[in-house]
Scaffold this motif. Structure first.
Motif, PDB file in Angstrom:
ATOM      1  N   ALA A  33       7.387   7.170   4.361  1.00 12.24           N
ATOM      2  CA  ALA A  33       6.252   7.930   4.893  1.00 12.24           C
ATOM      3  C   ALA A  33       6.443   9.427   4.674  1.00 12.24           C
ATOM      4  N   PHE A  34       7.659   9.918   4.887  1.00  8.10           N
ATOM      5  CA  PHE A  34       7.934  11.348   4.720  1.00  8.10           C
ATOM      6  C   PHE A  34       7.688  11.783   3.276  1.00  8.10           C
ATOM      7  N   ALA A  35       7.990  10.897   2.329  1.00  8.54           N
ATOM      8  CA  ALA A  35       7.713  11.195   0.919  1.00  8.54           C
ATOM      9  C   ALA A  35       6.227  11.447   0.701  1.00  8.54           C
ATOM     10  N   GLY A  36       5.375  10.643   1.352  1.00  8.70           N
ATOM     11  CA  GLY A  36       3.935  10.835   1.238  1.00  8.70           C
ATOM     12  C   GLY A  36       3.490  12.172   1.803  1.00  8.70           C
ATOM     13  N   LEU A  37       4.079  12.577   2.930  1.00  5.69           N
ATOM     14  CA  LEU A  37       3.746  13.867   3.525  1.00  5.69           C
ATOM     15  C   LEU A  37       4.159  15.011   2.609  1.00  5.69           C
ATOM     16  N   LEU A  38       5.400  14.959   2.106  1.00  4.94           N
ATOM     17  CA  LEU A  38       5.884  16.030   1.245  1.00  4.94           C
ATOM     18  C   LEU A  38       5.045  16.143  -0.026  1.00  4.94           C
ATOM     19  N   ASP A  39       4.666  14.994  -0.585  1.00  2.00           N
ATOM     20  CA  ASP A  39       3.829  14.993  -1.777  1.00  2.00           C
ATOM     21  C   ASP A  39       2.475  15.662  -1.488  1.00  2.00           C
ATOM     22  N   HIS A  48       6.971  -4.045   4.412  1.00  2.00           N
ATOM     23  CA  HIS A  48       7.398  -3.013   3.471  1.00  2.00           C
ATOM     24  C   HIS A  48       6.148  -2.376   2.897  1.00  2.00           C
ATOM     25  N   ASP A  49       5.652  -1.365   3.589  1.00  2.00           N
ATOM     26  CA  ASP A  49       4.324  -0.842   3.309  1.00  2.00           C
ATOM     27  C   ASP A  49       4.266   0.608   3.795  1.00  2.00           C
ATOM     28  N   GLN A  50       4.064   1.544   2.872  1.00  4.88           N
ATOM     29  CA  GLN A  50       4.054   2.953   3.256  1.00  4.88           C
ATOM     30  C   GLN A  50       2.920   3.284   4.215  1.00  4.88           C
ATOM     31  N   ALA A  51       1.746   2.708   4.005  1.00  3.69           N
ATOM     32  CA  ALA A  51       0.619   2.989   4.891  1.00  3.69           C
ATOM     33  C   ALA A  51       0.877   2.432   6.286  1.00  3.69           C
ATOM     34  N   PHE A  78       3.238   4.796   7.977  1.00  2.00           N
ATOM     35  CA  PHE A  78       2.506   5.966   8.482  1.00  2.00           C
ATOM     36  C   PHE A  78       1.840   5.630   9.808  1.00  2.00           C
ATOM     37  N   ASP A  79       1.163   4.506   9.878  1.00  2.00           N
ATOM     38  CA  ASP A  79       0.469   4.118  11.103  1.00  2.00           C
ATOM     39  C   ASP A  79       1.450   3.943  12.262  1.00  2.00           C
ATOM     40  N   LYS A  80       2.590   3.345  11.983  1.00  2.00           N
ATOM     41  CA  LYS A  80       3.592   3.124  13.031  1.00  2.00           C
ATOM     42  C   LYS A  80       4.151   4.453  13.541  1.00  2.00           C
ATOM     43  N   ILE A  81       4.483   5.344  12.601  1.00  2.00           N
ATOM     44  CA  ILE A  81       5.109   6.610  12.964  1.00  2.00           C
ATOM     45  C   ILE A  81       4.109   7.572  13.608  1.00  2.00           C
ATOM     46  N   VAL A  82       2.938   7.696  13.018  1.00  2.00           N
ATOM     47  CA  VAL A  82       1.986   8.715  13.441  1.00  2.00           C
ATOM     48  C   VAL A  82       1.046   8.209  14.534  1.00  2.00           C
ATOM     49  N   THR A  83       0.405   7.066  14.320  1.00  2.00           N
ATOM     50  CA  THR A  83      -0.571   6.561  15.283  1.00  2.00           C
ATOM     51  C   THR A  83       0.116   5.950  16.502  1.00  2.00           C
ATOM     52  N   LYS A  84       1.111   5.113  16.254  1.00  2.00           N
ATOM     53  CA  LYS A  84       1.799   4.429  17.354  1.00  2.00           C
ATOM     54  C   LYS A  84       2.955   5.238  17.920  1.00  2.00           C
ATOM     55  N   ARG A  85       3.282   6.353  17.264  1.00  2.00           N
ATOM     56  CA  ARG A  85       4.324   7.277  17.726  1.00  2.00           C
ATOM     57  C   ARG A  85       5.658   6.569  17.915  1.00  2.00           C
ATOM     58  N   ARG A 136       0.842  -1.183   0.000  1.00  2.00           N
ATOM     59  CA  ARG A 136       0.000   0.000   0.000  1.00  2.00           C
ATOM     60  C   ARG A 136       0.883   1.240   0.000  1.00  2.00           C
ATOM     61  N   THR A 137       0.418   2.311  -0.628  1.00  2.00           N
ATOM     62  CA  THR A 137       1.196   3.536  -0.692  1.00  2.00           C
ATOM     63  C   THR A 137       0.411   4.688  -0.092  1.00  2.00           C
ATOM     64  N   LEU A 138       1.083   5.826   0.000  1.00  2.00           N
ATOM     65  CA  LEU A 138       0.455   7.034   0.508  1.00  2.00           C
ATOM     66  C   LEU A 138       0.450   8.108  -0.560  1.00  2.00           C
ATOM     67  N   ALA A 139       0.219   7.704  -1.804  1.00  2.00           N
ATOM     68  CA  ALA A 139       0.277   8.653  -2.902  1.00  2.00           C
ATOM     69  C   ALA A 139      -0.762   9.753  -2.744  1.00  2.00           C
ATOM     70  N   GLU A 140      -1.891   9.449  -2.098  1.00  2.00           N
ATOM     71  CA  GLU A 140      -2.936  10.442  -1.909  1.00  2.00           C
ATOM     72  C   GLU A 140      -3.296  10.517  -0.427  1.00  2.00           C
ATOM     73  N   MET A 141      -2.408  11.111   0.355  1.00  2.00           N
ATOM     74  CA  MET A 141      -2.635  11.246   1.787  1.00  2.00           C
ATOM     75  C   MET A 141      -3.793  12.214   2.033  1.00  2.00           C
ATOM     76  N   ARG A 142      -4.732  11.804   2.865  1.00  2.00           N
ATOM     77  CA  ARG A 142      -5.877  12.646   3.167  1.00  2.00           C
ATOM     78  C   ARG A 142      -5.478  13.816   4.060  1.00  2.00           C
ATOM     79  N   ASP A 143      -6.299  14.907   4.019  1.00  2.00           N
ATOM     80  CA  ASP A 143      -5.999  16.090   4.826  1.00  2.00           C
ATOM     81  C   ASP A 143      -5.868  15.741   6.299  1.00  2.00           C
ATOM     82  N   GLY A 144      -6.750  14.874   6.789  1.00  2.00           N
ATOM     83  CA  GLY A 144      -6.666  14.492   8.188  1.00  2.00           C
ATOM     84  C   GLY A 144      -5.363  13.792   8.517  1.00  2.00           C
TER      85      GLY A 144
END
Length: 269
Positions: free
Chosen positions: A84-90, A60-63, A66-73, A3-11
């Motif tokens: 994950a940072f690539a998805g944010l910058l995009d 090996h999964d961008q989504a 994201f969950d590990k870094i953001v939700t699980k801190r 899974r990728t984060l090509a279209e990260m939602r605003d939230g």
């Protein structure tokens, strides 16, 4: 297919920015904004391998990253952090290319075992820069890819050295360039890194699966760093480094104090 984060939602963007202590209204899509985002990420999100040593490894999964870094801190390694940072910058409006690199810290290598980022564009038409939030004690600010000579990497001078094999990122140590990694400016898909991600996690001769560590930048002037390994804590708060032994009984407390994380599983037997 990962899974990728090509279209990260605003939230998701808001949650990610909160994780690294940045307000969206203050972000600009220029070099200043990119520099601020990179430093904030390095301060708040550790470079660590705890799931590889203490748990079942990392997908090996961008989504999932994201969950590990953001939700699980938590933190992660280069594929998770830069992925994950690539998805944010995009999502913020930058143009991002995934770069494959061969790490040269242990000597010459042609194995593509590192993910870095080329970031450009955006409304402010930023020139291409090399960005990396997944290389431990590496760059803490972007450096221009189309420029020769030494550049300020935030924690010392760096230089991009061209060769037929690719471009080598070198850090100046005592005035001498020391190779960090070599890359070609060729766009990769995130899936391209899946085989090496699996290989590094399962190779018992590599430190990834046998030696736990966590490290992050400290937001001091000059910038400092904290690093926890199997039995040692090193802290440099900008005025000189100190270190001490850490016993297995102390380890969890030190991890919580400096990284606000919990060990994800038992010590390997």
């Amino acid at each position: 297919m990962t899974r990728t984060l090509a279209e990260m939602r605003d939230g998701d963007v808001e949650r990610y920015l909160e994780r690294i202590g940045v307000e969206r209204a203050t972000i600009t899509t220029d070099l200043e904004g990119l520099t601020r985002l990179q430093r904030a990420h390095l301060v708040h999100v550790p470079f660590e391998n705890l799931d590889i040593v203490f748990a079942d490894g990392v997908p090996h999964d961008q989504a999932a990253a994201f969950d590990k870094i953001v939700t699980k801190r938590r933190g992660g390694w280069c594929f998770e952090l830069n992925g994950a940072f690539a998805g944010l910058l995009d999502a913020l409006g930058f143009d991002v290319i995934l770069l494959g690199a061969a790490v040269l810290l242990g000597g010459p290598s042609t194995v593509i075992d590192h993910l870095a980022l080329e970031v450009s564009g955006g409304p402010d038409d930023l020139e291409p820069h090399l960005v990396d939030v997944g290389f431990g004690d590496g760059l803490i600010r972007p450096i221009a890819l189309n420029r020769s000579g030494p550049q300020d990497g935030g924690n010392g001078a760096y230089e991009l050295l061209p060769s037929p094999q690719g471009t080598t990122l070198a850090r100046h140590v005592g005035g001498v360039p020391e190779a960090q990694f070599r890359f070609k400016r060729v766009a990769h898909r995130f899936d391209d890194f899946a085989p090496i991600s699996t290989s590094l996690q399962t190779d018992s001769t590599k430190h990834w699966s046998t030696k736990p560590f966590a490290t992050r930048l400290l937001d001091t002037t000059p910038p400092g760093r904290v690093k926890l390994t199997t039995d040692r804590l090193e802290v440099d708060e900008g005025a000189g480094a100190t270190s001490r032994d850490v016993t297995s009984d102390e380890w969890d407390g030190v991890l919580a104090e400096w990284f606000e994380m919990r060990r994800p599983g038992p010590w390997p037997t």
